[in-house]
Design a protein around this motif. Structure first.
Motif, short mmCIF file in Angstrom:
data_model
loop_
_atom_site.label_atom_id
_atom_site.label_comp_id
_atom_site.label_asym_id
_atom_site.label_seq_id
_atom_site.Cartn_x
_atom_site.Cartn_y
_atom_site.Cartn_z
N ALA A 41 88.87 44.99 52.70
CA ALA A 41 89.48 44.64 51.51
C ALA A 41 91.01 44.34 51.25
N THR A 42 91.30 43.47 50.06
CA THR A 42 92.45 43.23 50.13
C THR A 42 93.37 43.92 49.04
N LYS A 43 92.49 44.88 48.23
CA LYS A 43 93.34 45.94 47.49
C LYS A 43 92.57 46.89 47.28
N ASP A 44 93.18 48.06 46.60
CA ASP A 44 92.27 49.37 46.12
C ASP A 44 91.64 49.13 45.06
N GLU A 45 90.34 49.53 45.04
CA GLU A 45 89.60 49.49 44.09
C GLU A 45 88.69 50.69 43.89
N VAL A 46 88.03 51.04 42.89
CA VAL A 46 86.99 51.94 42.74
C VAL A 46 85.72 51.81 42.07
N ILE A 47 84.58 51.94 42.63
CA ILE A 47 83.19 51.50 42.19
C ILE A 47 82.80 52.88 41.70
N ARG A 48 82.48 52.83 40.25
CA ARG A 48 81.69 53.97 39.61
C ARG A 48 80.26 53.87 40.01
N PRO A 49 79.56 55.18 40.16
CA PRO A 49 78.05 55.11 40.32
C PRO A 49 77.24 53.89 39.37
N LEU A 50 76.40 53.36 40.05
CA LEU A 50 75.77 52.23 39.48
C LEU A 50 76.50 51.08 38.81
N HIS A 81 77.30 56.34 51.58
CA HIS A 81 77.72 56.58 50.23
C HIS A 81 76.90 55.86 49.44
N GLY A 82 75.85 54.85 49.77
CA GLY A 82 74.84 54.41 48.77
C GLY A 82 75.52 53.02 48.43
N VAL A 83 76.42 52.64 49.30
CA VAL A 83 77.36 51.25 48.68
C VAL A 83 76.87 50.12 49.74
N PHE A 84 76.47 48.97 48.96
CA PHE A 84 76.28 47.67 49.67
C PHE A 84 76.54 46.52 49.07
N PRO A 111 81.55 58.27 42.49
CA PRO A 111 82.46 57.05 42.54
C PRO A 111 82.89 56.70 44.11
N PHE A 112 83.23 55.67 44.41
CA PHE A 112 83.36 55.29 45.64
C PHE A 112 84.99 54.47 45.68
N ASP A 113 85.75 54.99 46.43
CA ASP A 113 87.07 54.39 46.75
C ASP A 113 87.15 53.67 47.82
N ILE A 114 87.91 52.41 47.69
CA ILE A 114 87.83 51.48 48.60
C ILE A 114 89.40 51.32 48.50
N LEU A 115 90.11 51.33 49.85
CA LEU A 115 91.45 51.24 50.04
C LEU A 115 91.78 49.90 50.58
#
Length: 140
Positions: A41-50, A81-84, A111-115
């Protein structure tokens, strides 16, 4: 800097990679026998459920004409995490010259945090053929 696709460029037999200005790391294999190259990942992001997000990988590629790139999910993210990768395998054609981006979806309940620098997907290269097609008037 990678130039637009030029069909008169001599055939290359290796992948050329260019880091974008926000690149964290070039793709790399975790171990020698591993098939996939980790994308970061190039930056921080948060992906909310669904929900889904497009995450930059910070690279551009020039791929030989007989190879296709595929972006695939990381099993660890899917299992824990159910993230794909939503459109897996996402195809990267040899003439694509823009930044590689990954479409991730969160099917989990939290929510899934991406750093910046997190492994978000894997990149696989496969040989492919483009056959000639012929129209036929009769039913097959």
């Amino acid at each position: 800097m990678l130039k637009e696709y030029d069909r008169y460029t001599p055939m290359i037999d290796y992948v050329i990679i260019e880091a974008t200005k926000d690149n964290y790391s070039l793709p790399r294999r975790a171990t020698q026998p591993t098939t996939g190259y980790d994308l970061f990942a190039t930056k921080d992001e948060v992906i909310r459920p669904l929900d889904r997000k497009i995450i930059g990988a910070g690279i551009k590629l020039k791929i030989p004409e007989d190879i296709v790139g595929e972006i695939r999910s990381r099993s660890e993210l899917a299992i824990k995490h159910g993230v794909f990768v939503l459109d897996a395998p996402s195809t990267i054609s040899p003439n694509f010259r823009n930044e590689i981006k990954v479409l991730l979806v969160n099917m989990g309940h939290l929510p899934f945090d991406i750093l910046t620098g997190d492994k978000i997907a894997q990149l696989i290269f496969c040989k492919h053929e483009i056959p000639n097609m012929e129209q036929q008037d009769e039913r097959l």
